[in-house]
Motif scaffolding. Structure first.
Motif, PDB file in Angstrom:
ATOM      1  N   ALA A   1       0.831  -1.206   0.000  1.00  0.00           N
ATOM      2  CA  ALA A   1       0.000   0.000   0.000  1.00  0.00           C
ATOM      3  C   ALA A   1       0.864   1.255   0.000  1.00  0.00           C
ATOM      4  O   ALA A   1       0.568   2.230  -0.699  1.00  0.00           O
ATOM      5  CB  ALA A   1      -0.926  -0.001   1.216  1.00  0.00           C
ATOM      6  N   THR A   2       1.964   1.228   0.754  1.00  0.00           N
ATOM      7  CA  THR A   2       2.864   2.377   0.814  1.00  0.00           C
ATOM      8  C   THR A   2       3.525   2.611  -0.536  1.00  0.00           C
ATOM      9  O   THR A   2       3.659   3.766  -0.980  1.00  0.00           O
ATOM     10  CB  THR A   2       3.932   2.167   1.913  1.00  0.00           C
ATOM     11  OG1 THR A   2       3.261   1.968   3.161  1.00  0.00           O
ATOM     12  CG2 THR A   2       4.857   3.358   2.029  1.00  0.00           C
ATOM     13  N   ARG A   3       3.933   1.536  -1.198  1.00  0.00           N
ATOM     14  CA  ARG A   3       4.519   1.687  -2.539  1.00  0.00           C
ATOM     15  C   ARG A   3       3.524   2.325  -3.504  1.00  0.00           C
ATOM     16  O   ARG A   3       3.889   3.196  -4.290  1.00  0.00           O
ATOM     17  CB  ARG A   3       4.967   0.327  -3.078  1.00  0.00           C
ATOM     18  CG  ARG A   3       6.227  -0.181  -2.441  1.00  0.00           C
ATOM     19  CD  ARG A   3       6.658  -1.493  -3.055  1.00  0.00           C
ATOM     20  NE  ARG A   3       7.852  -1.969  -2.406  1.00  0.00           N
ATOM     21  CZ  ARG A   3       8.094  -3.245  -2.126  1.00  0.00           C
ATOM     22  NH1 ARG A   3       7.225  -4.171  -2.468  1.00  0.00           N
ATOM     23  NH2 ARG A   3       9.200  -3.600  -1.516  1.00  0.00           N
ATOM     24  N   LEU A   4       2.274   1.886  -3.438  1.00  0.00           N
ATOM     25  CA  LEU A   4       1.249   2.458  -4.301  1.00  0.00           C
ATOM     26  C   LEU A   4       1.043   3.942  -3.979  1.00  0.00           C
ATOM     27  O   LEU A   4       0.956   4.776  -4.884  1.00  0.00           O
ATOM     28  CB  LEU A   4      -0.062   1.688  -4.159  1.00  0.00           C
ATOM     29  CG  LEU A   4      -1.245   2.204  -4.970  1.00  0.00           C
ATOM     30  CD1 LEU A   4      -0.908   2.259  -6.462  1.00  0.00           C
ATOM     31  CD2 LEU A   4      -2.464   1.334  -4.724  1.00  0.00           C
ATOM     32  N   MET A   5       0.996   4.275  -2.693  1.00  0.00           N
ATOM     33  CA  MET A   5       0.846   5.688  -2.314  1.00  0.00           C
ATOM     34  C   MET A   5       2.025   6.516  -2.817  1.00  0.00           C
ATOM     35  O   MET A   5       1.848   7.648  -3.280  1.00  0.00           O
ATOM     36  CB  MET A   5       0.692   5.827  -0.793  1.00  0.00           C
ATOM     37  CG  MET A   5      -0.648   5.366  -0.280  1.00  0.00           C
ATOM     38  SD  MET A   5      -0.902   5.672   1.472  1.00  0.00           S
ATOM     39  CE  MET A   5      -0.002   4.309   2.210  1.00  0.00           C
ATOM     40  N   ASN A   6       3.225   5.950  -2.761  1.00  0.00           N
ATOM     41  CA  ASN A   6       4.409   6.666  -3.257  1.00  0.00           C
ATOM     42  C   ASN A   6       4.328   6.882  -4.766  1.00  0.00           C
ATOM     43  O   ASN A   6       4.695   7.953  -5.271  1.00  0.00           O
ATOM     44  CB  ASN A   6       5.695   5.908  -2.905  1.00  0.00           C
ATOM     45  CG  ASN A   6       6.058   6.056  -1.448  1.00  0.00           C
ATOM     46  OD1 ASN A   6       5.695   7.023  -0.797  1.00  0.00           O
ATOM     47  ND2 ASN A   6       6.769   5.083  -0.919  1.00  0.00           N
ATOM     48  N   ARG A   7       3.847   5.872  -5.497  1.00  0.00           N
ATOM     49  CA  ARG A   7       3.689   6.033  -6.948  1.00  0.00           C
ATOM     50  C   ARG A   7       2.663   7.114  -7.271  1.00  0.00           C
ATOM     51  O   ARG A   7       2.862   7.921  -8.181  1.00  0.00           O
ATOM     52  CB  ARG A   7       3.304   4.700  -7.592  1.00  0.00           C
ATOM     53  CG  ARG A   7       4.457   3.723  -7.710  1.00  0.00           C
ATOM     54  CD  ARG A   7       4.163   2.578  -8.656  1.00  0.00           C
ATOM     55  NE  ARG A   7       3.037   1.767  -8.265  1.00  0.00           N
ATOM     56  CZ  ARG A   7       3.102   0.656  -7.525  1.00  0.00           C
ATOM     57  NH1 ARG A   7       4.288   0.218  -7.118  1.00  0.00           N
ATOM     58  NH2 ARG A   7       2.024  -0.025  -7.229  1.00  0.00           N
ATOM     59  N   ILE A   8       1.579   7.136  -6.512  1.00  0.00           N
ATOM     60  CA  ILE A   8       0.558   8.164  -6.722  1.00  0.00           C
ATOM     61  C   ILE A   8       1.119   9.540  -6.400  1.00  0.00           C
ATOM     62  O   ILE A   8       0.902  10.501  -7.137  1.00  0.00           O
ATOM     63  CB  ILE A   8      -0.698   7.852  -5.879  1.00  0.00           C
ATOM     64  CG1 ILE A   8      -1.408   6.628  -6.449  1.00  0.00           C
ATOM     65  CG2 ILE A   8      -1.636   9.059  -5.824  1.00  0.00           C
ATOM     66  CD1 ILE A   8      -2.509   6.081  -5.563  1.00  0.00           C
TER      67      ILE A   8
END
Length: 115
Positions: A75-82
């Motif tokens: 989830a953190t990786r996805l938030m970072n990509r966003i």
């Protein structure tokens, strides 16, 4: 481009850090509980089969915590990509933490070697 309010994005980062810290503390508590059970059963005449059942349940619970932590990393990786595709792309909100791995001069280490 996504447009985020800086204050709200900062709150998401703080809550992410808090979630990791909470998960890590729960894992540490599980490890401490496992040790307490092993020490506590000494001299208690508890059948080994019952102790094994208890230890296995604590072990499986810790495994569930680790699985949840892995999902939080995703989830953190996805938030970072966003974030990188947003108006906050250049904002450094910090990495998830602090946790037991963050040892400073003002805070003692939370991990100790077990002999």
């Amino acid at each position: 481009m996504f447009k985020f309010d800086r204050g709200k994005a900062s709150r998401i980062a703080r809550d992410t850090q808090t979630a990791f810290t909470t998960l890590d503390r729960a894992l540490l508590s599980s490890a401490q509980l496992m040790c307490s059970i092993i020490v506590g059963k000494e001299g208690a005449d508890l059948p080994e089969s019952q102790c094994q059942t208890i230890l296995l349940a604590v072990h499986e619970s810790a495994g569930d915590l680790l699985s949840g932590r892995a999902k939080m990393i995703s989830a953190t990786r996805l938030m970072n990509r966003i974030q990188k595709r947003s108006n906050q792309a250049e904002t450094d909100f910090g990495c998830p933490g602090p946790g037991p791995w963050s040892i400073s001069k003002t805070r003692p280490a939370m991990l100790a070697a077990v002999a």
